[in-house]
Structures are given as C-alpha cells and as structure tokens.
Enzyme design. Sequence first.
Site, PDB file in Angstrom:
ATOM      1  N   TYR A 146       0.841  -1.211   0.000  1.00 58.76           N
ATOM      2  CA  TYR A 146       0.000   0.000   0.000  1.00 58.76           C
ATOM      3  C   TYR A 146       0.875   1.259   0.000  1.00 58.76           C
ATOM      4  CZ  TYR A 146      -3.159   3.364   2.493  1.00 58.76           C
ATOM      5  OH  TYR A 146      -3.892   4.440   2.902  1.00 58.76           O
ATOM      6  N   LYS A 150       1.053   3.964  -3.034  1.00 53.85           N
ATOM      7  CA  LYS A 150       0.734   5.382  -2.821  1.00 53.85           C
ATOM      8  C   LYS A 150       1.924   6.263  -3.202  1.00 53.85           C
ATOM      9  CE  LYS A 150      -3.488   5.552  -0.841  1.00 53.85           C
ATOM     10  NZ  LYS A 150      -4.606   6.376  -1.304  1.00 53.85           N
TER      11      LYS A 150
HETATM   12  N1  LIG Z   1      -8.859   6.950   7.050  1.00 53.43           N
HETATM   13  C1  LIG Z   1      -7.563   7.006   7.329  1.00 53.43           C
HETATM   14  O1  LIG Z   1      -7.163   6.937   8.493  1.00 53.43           O
HETATM   15  C2  LIG Z   1      -6.561   7.201   6.209  1.00 53.43           C
HETATM   16  C3  LIG Z   1      -5.202   7.285   6.537  1.00 53.43           C
HETATM   17  C4  LIG Z   1      -4.286   7.445   5.505  1.00 53.43           C
HETATM   18  C5  LIG Z   1      -4.711   7.563   4.201  1.00 53.43           C
HETATM   19  N2  LIG Z   1      -6.030   7.471   3.912  1.00 53.43           N
HETATM   20  C6  LIG Z   1      -6.461   7.573   2.505  1.00 53.43           C
HETATM   21  O2  LIG Z   1      -7.586   8.427   2.428  1.00 53.43           O
HETATM   22  C7  LIG Z   1      -8.503   7.961   1.445  1.00 53.43           C
HETATM   23  C8  LIG Z   1      -9.872   7.794   2.058  1.00 53.43           C
HETATM   24  O3  LIG Z   1      -9.782   6.934   3.167  1.00 53.43           O
HETATM   25  P1  LIG Z   1     -11.079   6.309   3.833  1.00 53.43           P
HETATM   26  O4  LIG Z   1     -10.721   6.024   5.251  1.00 53.43           O
HETATM   27  O5  LIG Z   1     -12.262   7.130   3.533  1.00 53.43           O
HETATM   28  O6  LIG Z   1     -11.155   4.920   3.055  1.00 53.43           O
HETATM   29  P2  LIG Z   1     -12.410   3.961   2.908  1.00 53.43           P
HETATM   30  O7  LIG Z   1     -11.852   2.598   2.685  1.00 53.43           O
HETATM   31  O8  LIG Z   1     -13.369   4.164   4.029  1.00 53.43           O
HETATM   32  O9  LIG Z   1     -13.096   4.493   1.580  1.00 53.43           O
HETATM   33  C9  LIG Z   1     -12.542   4.253   0.315  1.00 53.43           C
HETATM   34  C10 LIG Z   1     -13.674   4.198  -0.668  1.00 53.43           C
HETATM   35  O10 LIG Z   1     -13.116   3.858  -1.926  1.00 53.43           O
HETATM   36  C11 LIG Z   1     -13.984   2.951  -2.554  1.00 53.43           C
HETATM   37  N3  LIG Z   1     -13.257   2.123  -3.493  1.00 53.43           N
HETATM   38  C12 LIG Z   1     -12.335   1.169  -3.236  1.00 53.43           C
HETATM   39  N4  LIG Z   1     -11.933   0.602  -4.364  1.00 53.43           N
HETATM   40  C13 LIG Z   1     -12.604   1.206  -5.363  1.00 53.43           C
HETATM   41  C14 LIG Z   1     -12.616   1.033  -6.764  1.00 53.43           C
HETATM   42  N5  LIG Z   1     -11.862   0.117  -7.359  1.00 53.43           N
HETATM   43  N6  LIG Z   1     -13.420   1.825  -7.493  1.00 53.43           N
HETATM   44  C15 LIG Z   1     -14.209   2.756  -6.901  1.00 53.43           C
HETATM   45  N7  LIG Z   1     -14.238   2.955  -5.575  1.00 53.43           N
HETATM   46  C16 LIG Z   1     -13.445   2.186  -4.823  1.00 53.43           C
HETATM   47  C17 LIG Z   1     -14.558   2.098  -1.416  1.00 53.43           C
HETATM   48  O11 LIG Z   1     -15.776   1.473  -1.813  1.00 53.43           O
HETATM   49  C18 LIG Z   1     -14.728   3.118  -0.326  1.00 53.43           C
HETATM   50  O12 LIG Z   1     -16.026   3.670  -0.332  1.00 53.43           O
HETATM   51  C19 LIG Z   1      -7.897   6.690   0.879  1.00 53.43           C
HETATM   52  O13 LIG Z   1      -7.214   7.019  -0.304  1.00 53.43           O
HETATM   53  C20 LIG Z   1      -6.912   6.249   1.929  1.00 53.43           C
HETATM   54  O14 LIG Z   1      -5.832   5.530   1.366  1.00 53.43           O
HETATM   55  C21 LIG Z   1      -6.978   7.296   4.889  1.00 53.43           C
END
Ligand SMILES: NC(=O)c1ccc[n+]([C@@H]2O[C@H](COP(=O)([O-])OP(=O)(O)OC[C@H]3O[C@@H](n4cnc5c(N)ncnc54)[C@H](O)[C@@H]3O)[C@@H](O)[C@H]2O)c1
Length: 316
Positions: A146, A150
């Site tokens: 991952y 990224k």
């Molecule tokens: N939440 C955290 O603590 C955190 C920390 C670091 C980075 N991030 C990054 O922030 C972003 C949002 O995080 P989050 O917590 O809301 O993640 P999440 O997993 O809750 O939401 C991600 C969304 O992307 C959608 N998704 C996944 N694969 C897909 C695909 N192939 N096509 C279309 N949609 C797809 C999922 O259905 C989901 O609704 C992500 O890019 C994540 O890597 C989040």
Amino acid sequence: MKVMVTGGNGFVGRVLVERLLEDGFLLNGQPVTSLTVADMSCAGLPEDSRITCVEGSIADASVLAKAVAGEPEVVFHLASIPGGAAEKNFELGLDVNLTATVNLYEACRKFSKPPRMVFTSTIAVYGSPMPEVVTDESPLKPHISYGYQKLATELLLQDYSRKGFIDGRIVRLPGIVARPPQPSGLLSAFMSDIFWKLKAGEPFTCPISAEGVAWFMSVPCCVNNLIHAASISPEAIAPKRDFTLPVLRLTMQQLIDGLAEAYGEDRKGLVTFEPDTHLEAGFATQPPLVSDAALALGYQHDGDIQTLIKRATSVY
Ligand SMILES: NC(=O)c1ccc[n+]([C@@H]2O[C@H](COP(=O)([O-])OP(=O)(O)OC[C@H]3O[C@@H](n4cnc5c(N)ncnc54)[C@H](O)[C@@H]3O)[C@@H](O)[C@H]2O)c1
C-alpha cells in the site's frame, strides 16, 4: 464548478461529499453545480440533484470513462484499497491503488483543461520504523505494498503536474478518527473504537500501552484540509505539492484523559490495557512531526484534544 470524488462513499469521502453539498458552500469561490461520485456502491449517499453516481470499480475502463465523462474541474481522488487488504491481495491493491490511479491521471491528461486534483496519500510512505522525527526532508521508505503504491502514484502525480497535465495536490493523511463502529478489518480500528466506546460508557480493551503515542486527526479536520488543498493557488502549490498533514500527537493516556474530561471521569475505569506487540510497533511509536511548511500553507490539525474529540464524534 464541476467536481468529482472517487471513493466518495467511504469514511472520509462521505463527509467530503456532504460538505461540498452544504447550502451556500463555495469551492474556490464557486458553488458546486455538479458532483460525480465514483464508488463501488452509492448506497446511503445524500439525495441531491447535483449528484451523479457512477457505481463500480474505477479499475474497470468503462466505469472510469463514465466517471470522467463530464470533465470535472476539481477531482478528489480518495478511492483506495486499505493497507491490510492491499497486503493480503497484492493484485487488487495494484489494480486500484496503482493502475486505476494512473488510468485516472491519463484520462485527466486528455481533458480540454487540466483539472485540479487532490490525492489522499498516507503516512505509510515513511515505512516502519518511522524516522526519529518526521520532517519535510524525511526519506520515504515504504514497508508494505500500500505504501509503495501510494508513493508511486504520488511521484507520478508530481510528474503529471510538472508537465501541466493535472494541477495535483498530495496530502498524506495520518490516522483519521472516528470511523463508525463497524467491523472494518483495519488494524487501526481501535484508534476509532476508543472514542465510541468511552462516549457510550462501555468497557474498552486498549491493544497498545498507555504510553503508546500516535498521530490523530478528526474526519471533519481532514475534510477541511482536503478542501483547503483544492483552494491553494497554482503559484503557491507549484514549488511543493506533497504535504504530510499536521497532526495532534497524543499518548493513549492523554486521549483517555481527554475522553474522561468530555464524557465523565468514570471513563478512566473502563479502560484495560492488553498491548499487542504488532500493534505497538505499528501504531504506538509515531515520532514528533515537524510540519512547518504545511502549517505555513494553511493546512491545520485539530488544535486541541477537546476539539479533536468533539469533531471526531460529530459526523457519524
Ligand atoms: N482513514 C484514514 O485513516 C486514512 C489514513 C491514511 C490515508 N487514507 C487515505 O484516504 C482515502 C480515504 O480513506 P477512507 O478512510 O475514507 O477509506 P475507505 O476505505 O473508508 O473508503 C474508500 C472508498 O473507496 C472505494 N473504493 C475502493 N476501491 C474502489 C474502486 N476500485 N473503485 C471505486 N471505488 C473504490 C470504497 O468502496 C470506499 O467507499 C484513501 O485514499 C486512503 O488511502 C486514509
């Protein structure tokens, strides 16, 4: 203003979508006139005539083509396979976190006008163990797929921006809280669960020690930063497009004391500690973060523990 949010039905995406649709909300001085949400499912998104929902995987060329058909002016690219899942299923992580993201960049390159793109990266690009202090100069040395995916897409977005194909803005997110209390399979779920359990007055078994120290940001604060990222002028962002967001760095004991202040002193007695070596290594040793450049550009953390708690528990 035409906007697209990939992953707009996820934990952060939903809050972003709601904010973009708020009455009177202006993105860069303009109202949001159309909002494309691209996600696997759009179930539960708000009813709003401005939303076009494109359901399916953006790794599927026909889904991606449909999602970008309106040539959005601002793209928030959040869709992603989380760390644990990308580690377990290498091909899925590669398909979504790398290939679909590059395909999205390619689609944007062909727009009649380069869109502005906010890309949510992660502090996992620093690897484990993290540097003793994280600064803008810290090396990026991922240790899981991952993080590599990224970082690779961060670098490519820098290049697409250098070429003038996309006006990219990269924000590295820390642990965002408080994810709704559902089984998510995320190793970091305890960082959110503690908020809900102590708010509800229920016992909580903490899998890291009281002295364990981690980086926190509430989901509304995260969304503020994503919207801010979209609003920074091209001139101000051009010299540096990648920022690790400022954070509140707290020990678990500080967080527990804060939750007790918010919800009642009895909460302290509800916590027992059963540290797990693996989680301790991953989530209990996050070093000081010097984020002067990000702060200077207007990115923010929650400010103090009580604001963090109030915001973290205010939206789900
Ligand atoms: N939440 C955290 O603590 C955190 C920390 C670091 C980075 N991030 C990054 O922030 C972003 C949002 O995080 P989050 O917590 O809301 O993640 P999440 O997993 O809750 O939401 C991600 C969304 O992307 C959608 N998704 C996944 N694969 C897909 C695909 N192939 N096509 C279309 N949609 C797809 C999922 O259905 C989901 O609704 C992500 O890019 C994540 O890597 C989040």
